[in-house]
Design an enzyme around this catalytic site. Sequence first.
Site, mmCIF file in Angstrom:
data_model
loop_
_atom_site.group_PDB
_atom_site.id
_atom_site.type_symbol
_atom_site.label_atom_id
_atom_site.label_comp_id
_atom_site.label_asym_id
_atom_site.label_seq_id
_atom_site.Cartn_x
_atom_site.Cartn_y
_atom_site.Cartn_z
ATOM 1 N N SER A 210 36.624 33.772 27.990
ATOM 2 C CA SER A 210 37.687 34.605 28.543
ATOM 3 C C SER A 210 37.967 35.776 27.600
ATOM 4 C CB SER A 210 38.938 33.764 28.804
ATOM 5 O OG SER A 210 39.905 34.473 29.556
ATOM 6 N N ASP A 360 36.173 32.127 40.083
ATOM 7 C CA ASP A 360 37.104 32.464 39.000
ATOM 8 C C ASP A 360 38.231 33.340 39.537
ATOM 9 O OD1 ASP A 360 38.328 33.684 36.658
ATOM 10 O OD2 ASP A 360 36.573 33.026 35.529
ATOM 11 N N HIS A 392 38.878 29.382 36.508
ATOM 12 C CA HIS A 392 38.709 29.954 35.178
ATOM 13 C C HIS A 392 38.930 28.929 34.065
ATOM 14 C CE1 HIS A 392 38.508 33.332 32.403
ATOM 15 N NE2 HIS A 392 39.583 32.864 31.789
#
Length: 470
Positions: A210, A360, A392
């Site tokens: 991320s 996601d 995610h």
Amino acid sequence: MFALVTSVRLLFMVSMASIFASPWAYSAALPVARGAAEDPSTDPFYQPPAGFESTAPGTILRERSIVASFFGLIPDPVEAHQLLYRTTAINGSAIATVTTIFKPPFAKTDRFISFHTAYDSSATICDPSYNYQLGSVQTDLISSVEMFIMEAYLLLGYIVASPDYEGPDAAFSPGHLEGMGVLDGMRAVTNFNETLGLSANPMIIGTGYSGGAIATGWAASLQPSYAPDLDIKGWVQGGTPANLTATMLYIDDTAFSGFLPAAVAGLAKPSAYGAELSSVINSVLTPLGKSKYEFAQSNCAVADLLEFPEMSLLSTSIQTLGAGLIRQPTVASVLNQNIMGLYKNQTPTAPVFIYHAAQDEIIPYADASTLVDSWCSYGASVNFTTYGNGGHVTTEIVGLPDAVQFVEAAFAGEATSGCHRNTELNNTLNPIALGVELEPILSELINALAIAGKNDENIIQNLNVLKNSI
């Protein structure tokens, strides 16, 4: 947020079990605590000495031993050090930041892992180096939780370094700054080799998910030109925000829009693009926008998410340009400089493992796929795994075994060359796939309730109860 907290609870339980089952769980060799951890804004350790500007990138400016901990309360019985090191701002000037090194007993001494946690914040109180210390106020839940992922590498005998790659003013999202911060952190650890018992030129793998994948992806991109001296064996990045503009538009006015004020503040920091961008931002912010901008500069990611859900950065209530903000010449120029994979001379030369959830809900899958295509067209070796189910947060956890497998292979010189794509968890009858499938559904439920509730006081009240309960 429901998915975040549910995944955090699961990861916490599993990781705590592994920690206390580990061979060093009750070691008597813990370092002595220095006392309560001090805020980076006042801790003199974070201030570089006079004349540091003349040193080479990666030079160690200060060093200290610390007691590492989980959530600031539970000592992590490993050897831990912190280094203040010289790195480089966007404009090429010298800046300094900190990396934290964790060395387990019976460590492998010819290699280490650079772990880039997704602290995603534009306030120095959120720095991982602060949150890792015993006695710290846990301002940044994300880096504290990701310590359990780091623990998987420590249990395998790897020395792990985790840099404050956003630099001294917590510049969240500018890729070149973060990439150089990562690479110079690797240099600093290499320069600390005698204390750690490392070989003189250790093998290195960088990993991040991320927000941490911004730092990882840009470090991989810049390493061939900025730090060819490092012996990089591979890169691991998941949930990669390869295109900041697309990511901004993707999460604008959703449950995850709280990341946006922090990203804008990060891009406008002095070590990033402050010289050209800060005046533009300050000139277009409304009073409401300024209050959110200021909040993001003194709070961490989870607080930002709770403070700004369903907020549109492109609303004229926030800034006067509305949707034209991203077309403003200075803003557009900065955003274009933060797209991975545009240029051939920014192509990784070490193998890369990229993984991403097709569903996601925070970072667009299409941008990661485009990045893979671009790097592959430039000759990089990329293994791209798509997770057909899940969102995610769950993908960071579910993808960990594949990431570890790649790390082991890359260190052994056995990472697959060329470009390869595969899909995992694409059958919802698979119990794991069915479980992770709940994350994007619940995220969409929260968003739907929020949108519907804008004109329905009963739904607003129910949404607030839901958010407070999770």
